[in-house]
Design an enzyme around this catalytic site. Sequence first.
Site, PDB file in Angstrom:
ATOM      1  CE  LYS A 182      -3.557   2.650   0.182  1.00  0.00           C
ATOM      2  NZ  LYS A 182      -4.258   2.955   1.443  1.00  0.00           N
ATOM      3  CG  ASN A 201      -6.128   9.530  -7.159  1.00  0.00           C
ATOM      4  OD1 ASN A 201      -5.570  10.513  -6.690  1.00  0.00           O
ATOM      5  ND2 ASN A 201      -6.514   8.525  -6.399  1.00  0.00           N
TER       6      ASN A 201
END
Length: 300
Positions: A182, A200
């Site tokens: 992550k 994003n």
Amino acid sequence: MKVAIIGAGAVGQLTASFLAESGVPVTLVARRQEQVNELNAKKLTRINVDGTKTVQRIVSTTDLANLPKQDLLVIAVKYGHLQKLYNQLSLFSSDMPLLFMQNGLAHFEEALLLPQKNIAFGSVTFGAQLLDQSTVQHRGVGLCKIAIERGEHQAFQQLLQLQHSSFPIELASNAEQMLFAKAVLNSLINPLTAVLQVKNGELVTNQQAFILLENIYRELTEAFDEIEHTISFSDVIDLCRKTANNTSSMLADRLQGRKSEIETIVGVILNKALANGHNLPTLRTLYHQVLAIEESGERS
């Protein structure tokens, strides 16, 4: 199963909303009484991915010390606030299961110093944004992975068995590897979006941003052999597309004038890479740019 969630930010509120919808009694522990009053008065509203609204009544409080007995304590504050919480957490019963949901790796060894017998770590890829003190927007469906580092699976079994198509929960086998993966994804996306001030999705639609994204991925795979086998570049692209409308947490911090988690996410990755003899020049440049932006904000 009764669950208390410490942290009434985007991750805490989204998690609380889905647990409450699944029939789990939830207590949300916030820092500010103003937010507690609003949550108790207006209830917790979730704006779903399809634009519909889900409203749940939950209990909210600022009084962590006098929290009624719970079956699970979820810690969903950012790393910086964890330092103030460890002493309080150590006072809870050693039988109280703890689930930590922070970005980065810095909290991993620290949390394991606590006396609790059952400690797990979470890693989420869903998109969440706090719209106001009692409203959270679900911006993208993603996995909530849980890895049990110490203790019995049974302590977290009811949580793992919850079924909700918009909030899938999956058991991971290795907490440290999960958190590292992550942190790698966060290192690819967060500093770029923060410096460029883009959502994003623009990391794959903006040609120059995409080149930077490729460069960072290449540097990371050269430094860490295992990354290419666990996170393909197509996985990174897919995540950017799935969370295209997301404002990353690091960009949100910049927009709000807050200190980001750049040290606990990117800083840790850079140090690990340097120990392997790799400098990661593109990522290191972004790291210093984010720190420079924060330093400039502190002076203004």
